[in-house]
Scaffold this motif. Structure first.
Motif, short mmCIF file in Angstrom:
data_model
loop_
_atom_site.label_atom_id
_atom_site.label_comp_id
_atom_site.label_asym_id
_atom_site.label_seq_id
_atom_site.Cartn_x
_atom_site.Cartn_y
_atom_site.Cartn_z
N MET A 167 0.82 -1.21 0.00
CA MET A 167 0.00 0.00 0.00
C MET A 167 0.86 1.27 0.00
O MET A 167 0.45 2.29 -0.54
CB MET A 167 -0.95 -0.01 1.20
CG MET A 167 -2.15 -0.92 0.98
SD MET A 167 -3.29 -0.96 2.39
CE MET A 167 -3.90 0.72 2.36
N PHE A 268 -4.04 -4.12 -1.54
CA PHE A 268 -4.38 -2.79 -1.02
C PHE A 268 -5.55 -2.86 -0.04
O PHE A 268 -6.40 -1.98 -0.02
CB PHE A 268 -4.74 -1.86 -2.19
CG PHE A 268 -3.53 -1.27 -2.85
CD1 PHE A 268 -2.71 -2.04 -3.65
CD2 PHE A 268 -3.17 0.06 -2.64
CE1 PHE A 268 -1.59 -1.51 -4.26
CE2 PHE A 268 -2.05 0.61 -3.24
CZ PHE A 268 -1.24 -0.18 -4.05
N ALA A 270 -6.29 -2.61 3.57
CA ALA A 270 -5.74 -2.20 4.87
C ALA A 270 -6.20 -3.14 5.98
O ALA A 270 -7.39 -3.41 6.14
CB ALA A 270 -6.18 -0.77 5.19
N GLY A 271 -5.24 -3.63 6.73
CA GLY A 271 -5.57 -4.45 7.89
C GLY A 271 -5.61 -5.94 7.60
O GLY A 271 -5.70 -6.74 8.52
N HIS B 308 -15.43 6.12 18.55
CA HIS B 308 -14.62 5.21 17.74
C HIS B 308 -13.87 4.17 18.56
O HIS B 308 -12.95 3.53 18.07
CB HIS B 308 -13.64 6.02 16.87
CG HIS B 308 -14.32 7.04 16.02
ND1 HIS B 308 -14.20 8.38 16.23
CD2 HIS B 308 -15.20 6.90 15.01
CE1 HIS B 308 -14.95 9.03 15.35
NE2 HIS B 308 -15.56 8.17 14.60
N GLN D 144 -20.25 8.76 8.17
CA GLN D 144 -19.58 9.90 8.84
C GLN D 144 -18.07 9.75 8.79
O GLN D 144 -17.34 10.70 8.49
CB GLN D 144 -19.98 9.97 10.31
CG GLN D 144 -21.33 10.57 10.59
CD GLN D 144 -21.62 10.58 12.10
OE1 GLN D 144 -20.78 10.20 12.93
NE2 GLN D 144 -22.83 11.00 12.47
N MET D 145 -17.59 8.57 9.11
CA MET D 145 -16.15 8.34 9.17
C MET D 145 -15.51 8.50 7.80
O MET D 145 -14.42 9.04 7.67
CB MET D 145 -15.87 6.96 9.78
CG MET D 145 -16.26 6.90 11.25
SD MET D 145 -16.17 5.21 11.95
CE MET D 145 -14.39 5.01 12.06
N GLU D 148 -15.35 12.13 7.03
CA GLU D 148 -14.28 12.77 7.80
C GLU D 148 -12.89 12.41 7.27
O GLU D 148 -11.89 12.86 7.82
CB GLU D 148 -14.36 12.34 9.26
CG GLU D 148 -15.53 12.94 10.04
CD GLU D 148 -15.82 12.15 11.32
OE1 GLU D 148 -16.93 12.28 11.85
OE2 GLU D 148 -14.93 11.39 11.76
N LYS D 150 -11.53 9.36 7.30
CA LYS D 150 -10.86 8.32 8.09
C LYS D 150 -10.40 7.14 7.24
O LYS D 150 -9.55 6.37 7.68
CB LYS D 150 -11.80 7.84 9.20
CG LYS D 150 -11.91 8.80 10.37
CD LYS D 150 -12.47 8.13 11.59
CE LYS D 150 -12.10 8.83 12.89
NZ LYS D 150 -11.95 10.27 12.84
N GLY D 282 -9.63 1.49 2.34
CA GLY D 282 -9.08 2.74 1.86
C GLY D 282 -7.62 2.87 2.24
O GLY D 282 -7.04 2.01 2.92
N SER D 283 -7.05 3.98 1.83
CA SER D 283 -5.61 4.18 2.06
C SER D 283 -5.29 4.40 3.53
O SER D 283 -4.17 4.16 3.97
CB SER D 283 -5.11 5.36 1.23
OG SER D 283 -5.85 6.53 1.57
N GLY D 285 -7.53 3.30 6.16
CA GLY D 285 -8.23 2.42 7.06
C GLY D 285 -9.28 1.59 6.35
O GLY D 285 -9.38 1.64 5.12
N ALA D 286 -10.03 0.86 7.11
CA ALA D 286 -11.05 -0.01 6.53
C ALA D 286 -12.23 -0.11 7.50
O ALA D 286 -12.09 0.11 8.70
CB ALA D 286 -10.47 -1.39 6.26
#
Lengths: 390, 390, 390, 390
Positions: A167, A268, A270-271, B308, D144-145, D148, D150, D282-283, D285-286
């Motif tokens: 990533m 790609f 994440a996690g 969160h 929301q996250m 934002e 995230k 995503g870059s 997080g997930a």
């Protein structure tokens, strides 16, 4: 008195360690028909070879893999090099009458795999393509349960293999990120496993619809120490090279037996460290597996009365579970590298009993054909019938 | 040039295999200051010893463990026998200047442990009591996080260790089920681990309230092949013997630092194969661990904003996690036996650097004191202050 | 034509909403023998009462709960006040011939509960003590399965109830934190539920060994708006008051039928929002429940062949599961407040059929006796036999 | 003084109950700007209508839905009928100036949806298409996250919606299994939700590659009492009818913003009761969601240091989480039907504030276009660009 089986490996990275460990653990936990002798290791760097050979107990090392082929005192060539080298090495080894183990993915093209499979047949040697996840006890249990009819008619296969290790856009263009050395990105590296498991557990696919995607199109030139799962030394270069493989691969499969499913892979996600999962749904039940919890198998028995049904977590650590009796008591889990030991147990049995080992280069051909069908499908925006690929 | 460390083990059952594997894997994955030489194994059956020595590469074997003590060419005595034999063997070995590893539980009584600890001190040898779960990477990470203050003030410890392997009433009275050989039932076998982890992660307990229970009070005489986690050969005997240890142990602990908690264990918990779990609650967060998923650590960070927050599953498989860098890339899990390799890494370092290894016989004394306090508490129906045990 | 059942509630906080919702949902989802009329609500603040009555459709409101007792047109008094008020209200209501529902915990002492139980018997009214978690479908299913023998002989009960809502040391001394109004801390608030479930599912305990702990010994005086799960208005006062109840309670139980187990509770368990869990182990299987996933029940069937055993997650959302048929199709989960509707369904049936409802004040007596035994045990550092409490 | 909003619903099956409950709970838990009056319900059976109206408090009922349209004293028409009826009813209602709620899927074709959307615009009424899962608090939190930032750049969406309720081949051909009444099988029923969530959380798709499959091609004629999630009365007929919709739908999506993903659905997934899951990578997080555990959201924060990263389970039950403050304290979960209350809260706010409600018929058009693109893609074996559908 047991005969000795002389092993030579080519390659000494991550896989070099995993295979060497597999060989050295084999007779400590399993009864095989051979003494195992780690005869030689081939690689590029004399310094690293020396240390590697010493650590793992190889009698010799060489920077010229071809010398291994010519020797009479080597029975097995175990090929752990980048994909583009497999074909040449495997053909040479088989031609010399060696039994051959080869890391996955099998080769760059299905035609290459076919050559390999034909040579194996011609020479009558035992070959093994190391899709090692077949030999996770939980996966082998899944196979048994499907063969016993516990799932009934299979309707769906949902597979995924997600990782996150490139990533970082500064991860360099190692051999894994070039089409000419790797064949494909996660498509070849990860989906090859999904395809192997789908074929093993469900059956042969007949069509492929796929969309591939390269997310980061340019990356730094790799430094010298670049390796799988680590970014290597990029300090010396700001030069960018194109990435010529996919970063993610999404695929829909139709199977010969009427099942339908999908497999996808990405580097790609994440996690997701090594998230190789499948779900199989049938008329009588369902099975789910997650490599990150590889000692467990989820099983839904649809024949249980409705009030007491539910997905159950089978701890696949009983002495009666596949391979497990060789290890530890129930509840004492095993790890990733144990799958190699299991494979070598079956491989040496195949040599001893003169039987076929699976998966082999024929499987490789079928797997790579699926992957190449995906490349065509993605490029041309159409469903590809596997029967049309010849 | 590295020095050689000569190892002798006494015992060749489940633990014999686990320790032998630990020794043989050590230098393949870790850098230690020694070459490891598996010098000798002692046991009862000459036939089995021969096969065992051959499989694991011990140079010699003997049915008289005392001969090992007298030899100059042995540096480490690794004791894997039933509990009642630990003290005699360890004292003899230490007296002869050997470094000693000893399986848990340490000994039958805390006074025995104290003798062992005193001898260790007197002789200046390195000793290690094999509560191996301290060296699960996830547990070591928990320890690190607690030391970094990530949990703040610790309020609670909830531990459990559940198994099911003697639920069958026909399971015989092996040495594990007799007080004179085992000291206690799951109290000694399992709760000794809980007590070790509680002390390691939270601190010293000051009081114990316990209730112990023997569920099956009589069982068949054991056959010859009886072993841990298997019922052995009971066919030859219908004679019943009394079970003189607990089958389940429930305990409440108060800690020096004000924390309060409980630990319980049982061998009658259906479906729990090797279920060793803890939860630790502090003012700033919480941690949870389950041995059956030993590559994971649950962490709740109470300092995250309320919207969160949540328990997160840390896959403890990163190269920067304790011990993990020696093994495989992220997401490639390790198994039960790896904990032994970790322990031997630290043990050989302690020898090399002339430092203390933990846990050792002093820890053993403190652990067995907790267990014996539980026996008193259960018998007398009262809370026992550990300070009163002297 | 159905008769009308006239309901009055006393209290309008969290429980006021939960009960009002329960009553108003009752006939929309279940067939009962009554029309339900929300006759009146009693409380302290006229302004809030007015709004509450309007919102929930109560015909009247009053600040004097006693006026409700005297009226002939009220059939059920539903008591939702702080614990110390239960006894007086319940006795008055029963004496006036009302059926009574009372929030848990039943009363401050077991003797108070006994008075309540005796009055109920004397007056022949139906009483219900609202340990609502019995009527979670998954818990009711657990009860059914135990009664059907699916667990065989029960060996162990492990229960816990953890929350975190007063970890902030600035949380004020609301009525829940004073012994004279609450009877105890989590011991009364949370462990009362554990004790109820343990008795319901396993049987009567005979002994209690307990250690209680107050972690924060002083807290601010509460502001006016203090309520459960929220810190209220503490701005006006810097005065500190002593906390006179426990913050955590750990307990070991021995049961009449030979089972042994533990229950613990705390309001200092970071990350546990409403974590009410139990595990029950028997000779033929095991069951586990977690209120935060209240639509699921974990079941281990030990009679399944060893290779396919495992804890299964029953989604307790089938139409044939207890109460579920009244709600939604399979897989559509229900929430916390639904348990109140279930209880009211059974309560109105008990009135209609003139049968007993459980749990009732007799259960309350037994539960509070366990809790008070824990207080004695903790204070005196000894195991308390419940038979000795009389 | 609040104005009254007069509601009429058309349909009284599963959705009739869910919507009626939504309306009757609305003002008990949320502050809206209206009194809600359940004015009338329309349906087919007079007998059932009478009982339904009585139970839920509708003032009137009718077997002619058109009479509702003509009345001045009805503000909202809430359409809960089979899909093929939506368009006619919605158009009539909007033409008469009513605000309209419509169950999903929106209509049989995207052209129908467009007509509906155009009428809404023309008439200036508020419309809501009930993809209720957007208003699960965990899903709203996910939104929301993402907003934002995230998750950073979104790479992948993996969605699935699996059920099992027509696996029995004797389940009859209800309206859900005919193309002319349902538009599609799980494609329309389930994947419409996936498509809605994908668009909501990730963005607009640009291409669709799909394979659909009908597993059971013929089924019995339905009996009178057939309903969703139940097989109905098939006793009277042995006649078989063709199934003209898909039983499973697999799809790959490319998104405008470069993301790539897949969604699949099936009614043949043993053990999956209402398994609506998504994963978004995503870059930074997930996020992962599973409707069967709808009070939880999995979140991986890739910005946390490597040693302490992991998927965390956020219990979305805090007072500050979307909608949750209206219900119960933390850890007290809510259920399926609460999503309807949330939607009605937002819908009435939109009426009051004269703003747009989402999703609406424009969303419907986009969703149905995706589904029809899948039908074309599957039929023609090619990737379909959504831009080409006009």
């Amino acid at each position: 008195m047991k005969k000795t089986l002389n092993i030579a490996i080519i390659g000494m990275g991550f896989m070099g360690r995993a295979h060497s460990n597999g060989w050295s653990q084999l007779n400590k936990f399993f009864d095989t028909d051979f003494n195992i002798c780690l005869k030689a290791v081939a690689g590029n760097s004399e310094t690293r070879l020396k240390a590697f050979a010493e650590k793992w107990g190889y009698e010799e090392y060489t920077t010229d893999w071809r010398t291994l082929i010519d020797r009479d005192d080597i029975d097995v060539i175990d090929i752990l090099t980048p994909t583009y080298l497999h074909k040449e090495m495997a053909l040479a080894a088989m031609k010399a009458g060696k039994h051959v183990i080869c890391e996955k993915p099998c080769a760059l093209t299905w035609q290459d795999c076919r050559e390999m499979a034909q040579m194996a047949k011609e020479m009558g040697v035992v070959t093994y393509l190391n899709h090692n996840y077949r030999r996770v006890p939980a996966v082998m249990l899944a196979k048994q349960m499907i063969e016993e009819g516990k799932l009934g008619t299979i309707y769906h296969y949902r597979g995924t293999y997600l990782q996150e290790w490139i990533m970082d856009e500064e991860f360099p263009v190692t051999w894994q990120l070039k089409k000419e050395t790797a064949g494909g990105g996660p498509l070849y590296d990860l989906t090859s496993h999904n395809a192997d498991l789908a074929r093993y557990l469900v059956g042969e696919p007949v069509s492929v619809s796929a969309v591939l995607k390269t997310i980061v199109k340019e990356r730094p030139e790799p430094g010298e120490n670049s390796a799988v799962f680590s970014a290597g030394d990029t300090s010396s270069s700001t030069k960018k090279l194109p990435v010529t493989v996919d970063d993610a691969a999404f695929m829909i499969l139709e199977f010969e037996n009427g099942a339908i499913g999908n497999i996808d892979s990405s580097r790609f996600a994440a996690g997701r460290k090594n998230y190789n999962c499948f779900e199989i749904y049938g008329s009588k039940g369902a099975l789910c597996f997650d490599l990150e919890r590889m000692n467990e198998l989820q099983y839904y028995d649809a024949t249980v009365d409705a009030d007491h049904q539910g997905y159950r977590t089978i701890m696949v650590t009983e002495g009666t579970h596949p391979y497990v009796g060789a290890w530890w008591p129930q509840g004492h889990i095993i790890g990733y590298e144990h799958t190699f030991v299991h494979a070598f147990k079956d491989f040496t049995d195949a040599i001893s009993k003169n039987t076929e080992m699976i998966p082999n280069f024929e499987d490789g051909e079928k797997i790579i054909k699926i992957l190449q069908a995906a490349q065509i499908s993605s490029k041309e925006g159409r469903k590809v019938q596997l029967a049309d690929m010849k």
